[in-house]
Design a protein around this motif. Sequence first.
Motif, short mmCIF file in Angstrom:
data_model
loop_
_atom_site.label_atom_id
_atom_site.label_comp_id
_atom_site.label_asym_id
_atom_site.label_seq_id
_atom_site.Cartn_x
_atom_site.Cartn_y
_atom_site.Cartn_z
N GLN A 278 4.77 -17.69 -24.17
CA GLN A 278 5.37 -18.68 -23.28
C GLN A 278 6.83 -18.35 -22.99
O GLN A 278 7.31 -18.50 -21.86
CB GLN A 278 5.27 -20.07 -23.90
CG GLN A 278 3.88 -20.68 -23.83
CD GLN A 278 3.43 -20.93 -22.40
OE1 GLN A 278 2.61 -20.19 -21.86
NE2 GLN A 278 3.95 -21.97 -21.77
N ASN A 279 7.56 -17.90 -24.00
CA ASN A 279 8.98 -17.60 -23.81
C ASN A 279 9.19 -16.52 -22.76
O ASN A 279 10.04 -16.63 -21.88
CB ASN A 279 9.62 -17.17 -25.13
CG ASN A 279 9.76 -18.32 -26.12
OD1 ASN A 279 9.73 -19.48 -25.73
ND2 ASN A 279 9.91 -17.99 -27.38
N TRP A 281 7.05 -15.57 -20.42
CA TRP A 281 6.62 -16.04 -19.10
C TRP A 281 7.73 -16.83 -18.42
O TRP A 281 8.07 -16.59 -17.27
CB TRP A 281 5.35 -16.87 -19.23
CG TRP A 281 5.08 -17.76 -18.03
CD1 TRP A 281 4.99 -19.12 -18.03
CD2 TRP A 281 4.88 -17.35 -16.67
NE1 TRP A 281 4.75 -19.58 -16.76
CE2 TRP A 281 4.68 -18.52 -15.90
CE3 TRP A 281 4.88 -16.12 -16.02
CZ2 TRP A 281 4.46 -18.49 -14.52
CZ3 TRP A 281 4.65 -16.09 -14.65
CH2 TRP A 281 4.46 -17.26 -13.92
N HIS A 282 8.34 -17.74 -19.14
CA HIS A 282 9.40 -18.56 -18.54
C HIS A 282 10.63 -17.74 -18.20
O HIS A 282 11.35 -18.07 -17.25
CB HIS A 282 9.77 -19.71 -19.49
CG HIS A 282 8.73 -20.78 -19.57
ND1 HIS A 282 8.39 -21.57 -18.49
CD2 HIS A 282 7.94 -21.19 -20.59
CE1 HIS A 282 7.44 -22.42 -18.84
NE2 HIS A 282 7.15 -22.21 -20.11
N PRO A 301 -2.08 -18.54 -22.80
CA PRO A 301 -1.19 -18.94 -23.89
C PRO A 301 -1.82 -18.73 -25.26
O PRO A 301 -3.02 -18.97 -25.45
CB PRO A 301 -0.93 -20.43 -23.62
CG PRO A 301 -1.26 -20.61 -22.17
CD PRO A 301 -2.34 -19.64 -21.86
N ARG A 317 -0.58 -25.84 -21.54
CA ARG A 317 0.23 -24.71 -21.09
C ARG A 317 -0.47 -23.92 -19.98
O ARG A 317 0.17 -23.48 -19.03
CB ARG A 317 0.54 -23.78 -22.27
CG ARG A 317 1.44 -24.41 -23.33
CD ARG A 317 1.81 -23.41 -24.41
NE ARG A 317 2.45 -24.08 -25.53
CZ ARG A 317 1.91 -24.21 -26.73
NH1 ARG A 317 0.70 -23.72 -26.97
NH2 ARG A 317 2.55 -24.83 -27.70
N ASN A 321 1.35 -23.46 -16.50
CA ASN A 321 1.74 -22.11 -16.09
C ASN A 321 1.18 -21.74 -14.72
O ASN A 321 1.82 -21.04 -13.94
CB ASN A 321 1.26 -21.08 -17.11
CG ASN A 321 1.98 -21.19 -18.44
OD1 ASN A 321 2.98 -21.89 -18.56
ND2 ASN A 321 1.46 -20.52 -19.44
N TYR A 335 1.45 -15.87 -11.68
CA TYR A 335 0.84 -15.98 -13.00
C TYR A 335 -0.66 -15.74 -12.86
O TYR A 335 -1.36 -16.50 -12.17
CB TYR A 335 1.10 -17.37 -13.58
CG TYR A 335 0.58 -17.60 -14.99
CD1 TYR A 335 1.33 -17.18 -16.09
CD2 TYR A 335 -0.63 -18.26 -15.22
CE1 TYR A 335 0.87 -17.39 -17.38
CE2 TYR A 335 -1.08 -18.49 -16.51
CZ TYR A 335 -0.33 -18.05 -17.59
OH TYR A 335 -0.77 -18.27 -18.87
#
Length: 394
Positions: A278-279, A281-282, A301, A317, A321, A335
């Motif tokens: 997640q980190n 991706w953001h 995720p 998530r 996303n 994504y």
Amino acid sequence: MIEIEQTGNHNLQQTGNHNLHEIPKTMRAWVHTRAGPARSVLQLRDEIPMPELPSQTSVLVRISHAALHPGESVMMNFIPFLFRKSPAVAETDFSGVIVNVGKDVPQTASTNLGSSRYFPPGTPVFGSIPVREHLKAGSGALAEYVAVEMNCIARKPDEVSFEEAAGLAVSGSTALTLIDEARLSQGQKVLVIGPCGGVGHFACQLARQAVMSDGLVLGICSSSKMNLAKRLGCDETLDYQSSPEQGGNSLVSSLVSRFGGDAEDNKFDVVIDSHGSQNLWHACPSFLKAGSDHPYVTVGPALQSYSVGGMLAVISRMLSNSSTPTWAGGVNREYNQITSFVTVDKLERLRKLAEEKKLRTHVGGVWEMEDALEVSQYVSSRFPSCYHVNALLT
């Protein structure tokens, strides 16, 4: 890959071809009758009925090795027996030797089916039990025998060991889907997250071949896996916890300092995430080029815990996303969360790649069948991390 191997009187690597009179009426298998963690629900039973051929196009395989992967842990923990047959044999991926076939299974090569799609008794094969049959029929790979349709197997290449072949089907098929969706081309810069994992170590090799020698493959892994990552095709690596060569900076800071800035040409063309970070991706707009030609391709995720809350968090998530618009705080990049299935086409692609030595299975360990509980716990404990290795039981 970590594998469990079969031992005893039916070791395939020792006995070779079988005749029908050697097939017993019962077999050993690890089974469970309720949902839960392996250590609580799995039992080794000695008198499981020998599986029957479900159709005239199916085969009976004497299993040599079974490969463990985290997806099975998810099913074992979360799918109630209201929706599956009891008892259920664990795991889906295997290698072994065919000992019996239905009357419609080709015995010789055919131009209609392809030169490799014939399976007389004695043929070494690898494959995977479809999830539907795994749940509906209770069939599994953590046993001495398995009966599957011929479209669930491929011939094992001669120079590929049973240990290596057992790990190909699910993880290899998932890696093929990641690479297909990434749409890589020569000379591109690719970031591979988890290049040493069960799926990631295949994806890393395929990415290396796609971008060729003038491309760049950078892998994010633990410091203990960096040498392996480079053998798999990474030009460079970064420690997922920190980056010592960058003065202990955080991973994101290290990526941005090297591949960020205003110049788009400096950024990665594609991110392949075999973990589900997640980190990253953001943070990816800082180091991934914009546009539909530069996707963030992912397995989805990562599951952080085997609990209802952990599963709900993953679903949340996934939805966020893929659907949150930029104006509402979404990430301004494509994504692409894949869904992968083992198909005849993918099995044959994997067979050919392995045969041509373009794809190798990294075997992280081999255990005896009696040690399945120990190995299942090992795999489960590493699933929340992107650096697990698949397990093979023999």
